[in-house]
Design a protein around this motif. Sequence first.
Motif, mmCIF file in Angstrom:
data_model
loop_
_atom_site.group_PDB
_atom_site.id
_atom_site.type_symbol
_atom_site.label_atom_id
_atom_site.label_comp_id
_atom_site.label_asym_id
_atom_site.label_seq_id
_atom_site.Cartn_x
_atom_site.Cartn_y
_atom_site.Cartn_z
ATOM 1 N N SER A 81 43.080 50.917 67.435
ATOM 2 C CA SER A 81 44.158 51.865 67.710
ATOM 3 C C SER A 81 44.470 52.613 66.410
ATOM 4 O O SER A 81 44.083 52.171 65.318
ATOM 5 C CB SER A 81 45.409 51.118 68.187
ATOM 6 O OG SER A 81 45.970 50.373 67.106
ATOM 7 N N PRO A 82 45.174 53.732 66.482
ATOM 8 C CA PRO A 82 45.547 54.436 65.245
ATOM 9 C C PRO A 82 46.324 53.532 64.276
ATOM 10 O O PRO A 82 46.108 53.576 63.075
ATOM 11 C CB PRO A 82 46.407 55.601 65.737
ATOM 12 C CG PRO A 82 45.917 55.854 67.129
ATOM 13 C CD PRO A 82 45.567 54.495 67.673
ATOM 14 N N GLU A 83 47.205 52.687 64.820
ATOM 15 C CA GLU A 83 47.983 51.792 63.959
ATOM 16 C C GLU A 83 47.099 50.726 63.312
ATOM 17 O O GLU A 83 47.275 50.390 62.141
ATOM 18 C CB GLU A 83 49.112 51.122 64.764
ATOM 19 C CG GLU A 83 50.147 52.080 65.297
ATOM 20 C CD GLU A 83 49.724 52.798 66.579
ATOM 21 O OE1 GLU A 83 50.400 53.755 66.958
ATOM 22 O OE2 GLU A 83 48.710 52.410 67.192
ATOM 23 N N GLY A 84 46.141 50.223 64.077
ATOM 24 C CA GLY A 84 45.209 49.237 63.538
ATOM 25 C C GLY A 84 44.327 49.824 62.457
ATOM 26 O O GLY A 84 44.063 49.197 61.423
ATOM 27 N N ARG A 85 43.879 51.047 62.663
ATOM 28 C CA ARG A 85 43.059 51.725 61.656
ATOM 29 C C ARG A 85 43.893 52.029 60.406
ATOM 30 O O ARG A 85 43.415 51.947 59.282
ATOM 31 C CB ARG A 85 42.436 52.973 62.249
ATOM 32 C CG ARG A 85 41.408 52.608 63.345
ATOM 33 C CD ARG A 85 41.022 53.805 64.175
ATOM 34 N NE ARG A 85 40.010 54.641 63.563
ATOM 35 C CZ ARG A 85 38.704 54.417 63.657
ATOM 36 N NH1 ARG A 85 38.274 53.370 64.315
ATOM 37 N NH2 ARG A 85 37.852 55.242 63.106
ATOM 38 N N GLY A 114 49.179 57.615 60.245
ATOM 39 C CA GLY A 114 49.994 58.381 59.307
ATOM 40 C C GLY A 114 49.476 58.195 57.905
ATOM 41 O O GLY A 114 48.498 57.483 57.676
ATOM 42 N N PRO A 115 50.147 58.846 56.937
ATOM 43 C CA PRO A 115 49.665 58.725 55.570
ATOM 44 C C PRO A 115 49.857 57.306 55.024
ATOM 45 O O PRO A 115 50.829 56.629 55.360
ATOM 46 C CB PRO A 115 50.531 59.734 54.800
ATOM 47 C CG PRO A 115 51.724 59.953 55.642
ATOM 48 C CD PRO A 115 51.320 59.700 57.054
ATOM 49 N N ILE A 116 48.927 56.907 54.177
ATOM 50 C CA ILE A 116 49.015 55.583 53.548
ATOM 51 C C ILE A 116 49.992 55.702 52.379
ATOM 52 O O ILE A 116 49.893 56.633 51.578
ATOM 53 C CB ILE A 116 47.622 55.135 53.030
ATOM 54 C CG1 ILE A 116 46.622 55.065 54.190
ATOM 55 C CG2 ILE A 116 47.704 53.813 52.292
ATOM 56 C CD1 ILE A 116 46.969 54.063 55.265
#
Length: 125
Positions: A81-85, A114-116
Amino acid sequence: MPQTTLRSTSRWRPIARSAVLEAVPADELDAQVEALADRMAGVPVNQLAMQTLMINQAYDNMGLHRTQILATLFDGITRHSPEGRWFQEFAATHGFYEAVKWRDTGRWIPDGGGPIPTADDLAQG
Protein backbone atom coordinates in the motif's frame (compact mmCIF):
# COMPACT_ATOMS: atom_id res chain seq x y z
CA MET A 1 -11.33 -23.47 37.02
CA PRO A 2 -11.29 -27.22 36.27
CA GLN A 3 -8.75 -29.30 38.12
CA THR A 4 -6.70 -32.12 36.74
CA THR A 5 -4.20 -34.41 38.36
CA LEU A 6 -0.72 -34.67 36.93
CA ARG A 7 1.93 -37.10 38.02
CA SER A 8 5.32 -35.75 38.95
CA THR A 9 8.35 -37.90 39.58
CA SER A 10 7.61 -37.98 43.29
CA ARG A 11 3.87 -37.55 43.89
CA TRP A 12 0.39 -36.93 42.47
CA ARG A 13 -1.02 -33.44 42.88
CA PRO A 14 -3.95 -31.45 41.44
CA ILE A 15 -3.16 -28.38 39.36
CA ALA A 16 -5.33 -25.90 37.49
CA ARG A 17 -5.44 -26.33 33.69
CA SER A 18 -3.61 -23.47 32.08
CA ALA A 19 -0.63 -22.64 29.91
CA VAL A 20 1.54 -22.66 33.03
CA LEU A 21 2.15 -26.15 34.34
CA GLU A 22 3.74 -25.15 37.60
CA ALA A 23 5.41 -22.20 39.35
CA VAL A 24 8.59 -23.00 41.24
CA PRO A 25 11.27 -20.96 43.00
CA ALA A 26 14.16 -19.95 40.74
CA ASP A 27 16.63 -22.24 42.51
CA GLU A 28 14.39 -25.25 41.77
CA LEU A 29 13.62 -24.37 38.15
CA ASP A 30 16.41 -26.35 36.46
CA ALA A 31 15.56 -29.51 38.41
CA GLN A 32 11.84 -29.14 37.64
CA VAL A 33 12.51 -28.62 33.93
CA GLU A 34 14.75 -31.69 33.85
CA ALA A 35 12.11 -33.76 35.64
CA LEU A 36 9.43 -32.68 33.17
CA ALA A 37 11.72 -33.35 30.21
CA ASP A 38 12.50 -36.82 31.57
CA ARG A 39 8.78 -37.51 31.96
CA MET A 40 8.05 -36.33 28.42
CA ALA A 41 10.95 -38.36 27.03
CA GLY A 42 9.28 -41.49 28.36
CA VAL A 43 6.22 -41.07 26.13
CA PRO A 44 6.37 -43.45 23.15
CA VAL A 45 7.08 -41.70 19.84
CA ASN A 46 3.95 -43.10 18.17
CA GLN A 47 1.78 -41.57 20.91
CA LEU A 48 3.52 -38.21 20.52
CA ALA A 49 2.92 -38.36 16.77
CA MET A 50 -0.77 -39.14 17.24
CA GLN A 51 -1.16 -36.34 19.79
CA THR A 52 0.55 -33.93 17.40
CA LEU A 53 -1.85 -34.93 14.62
CA MET A 54 -4.80 -34.52 16.98
CA ILE A 55 -3.71 -31.05 18.13
CA ASN A 56 -3.04 -29.93 14.55
CA GLN A 57 -6.48 -31.18 13.53
CA ALA A 58 -8.08 -29.22 16.36
CA TYR A 59 -6.33 -26.05 15.18
CA ASP A 60 -7.40 -26.73 11.61
CA ASN A 61 -10.98 -27.17 12.80
CA MET A 62 -10.75 -23.75 14.50
CA GLY A 63 -9.73 -22.21 11.20
CA LEU A 64 -6.03 -21.66 11.91
CA HIS A 65 -4.97 -22.47 8.35
CA ARG A 66 -7.52 -20.10 6.84
CA THR A 67 -6.50 -17.42 9.33
CA GLN A 68 -2.84 -17.82 8.35
CA ILE A 69 -3.70 -17.54 4.67
CA LEU A 70 -5.75 -14.40 5.31
CA ALA A 71 -2.95 -12.90 7.43
CA THR A 72 -0.44 -13.56 4.63
CA LEU A 73 -2.75 -11.89 2.13
CA PHE A 74 -3.28 -8.84 4.36
CA ASP A 75 0.45 -8.61 5.06
CA GLY A 76 1.13 -8.48 1.33
CA ILE A 77 -1.54 -5.84 0.79
CA THR A 78 -0.27 -3.60 3.59
CA ARG A 79 3.37 -3.87 2.49
CA HIS A 80 2.43 -2.74 -1.00
CA SER A 81 0.00 0.00 0.00
CA PRO A 82 1.19 3.62 -0.27
CA GLU A 83 1.58 3.71 3.53
CA GLY A 84 3.56 0.47 3.54
CA ARG A 85 5.85 1.73 0.81
CA TRP A 86 6.29 5.00 2.75
CA PHE A 87 7.35 3.00 5.81
CA GLN A 88 9.83 0.99 3.71
CA GLU A 89 11.30 4.17 2.24
CA PHE A 90 11.48 5.75 5.72
CA ALA A 91 13.37 2.68 6.98
CA ALA A 92 15.71 2.78 3.98
CA THR A 93 16.43 6.46 4.61
CA HIS A 94 16.71 6.54 8.41
CA GLY A 95 17.09 2.87 9.38
CA PHE A 96 14.63 0.30 10.63
CA TYR A 97 15.07 1.35 14.27
CA GLU A 98 14.01 4.93 13.49
CA ALA A 99 11.07 3.71 11.39
CA VAL A 100 9.75 1.52 14.21
CA LYS A 101 10.41 4.31 16.71
CA TRP A 102 8.34 6.67 14.51
CA ARG A 103 5.51 4.15 14.27
CA ASP A 104 5.53 3.28 17.99
CA THR A 105 5.38 6.91 19.16
CA GLY A 106 1.93 7.18 17.59
CA ARG A 107 3.06 9.64 14.94
CA TRP A 108 1.03 9.38 11.77
CA ILE A 109 2.16 7.52 8.71
CA PRO A 110 0.72 9.80 6.01
CA ASP A 111 -2.38 8.43 4.28
CA GLY A 112 -1.42 7.63 0.72
CA GLY A 113 2.28 8.00 1.52
CA GLY A 114 3.87 11.41 1.41
CA PRO A 115 7.26 12.99 1.84
CA ILE A 116 9.77 11.22 4.08
CA PRO A 117 10.69 13.35 7.12
CA THR A 118 14.21 14.73 7.14
CA ALA A 119 16.75 14.14 9.91
CA ASP A 120 15.84 17.63 11.22
CA ASP A 121 12.15 16.61 11.39
CA LEU A 122 13.13 13.56 13.45
CA ALA A 123 15.27 15.65 15.80
CA GLN A 124 12.34 17.97 16.49
CA GLY A 125 10.38 14.92 17.61
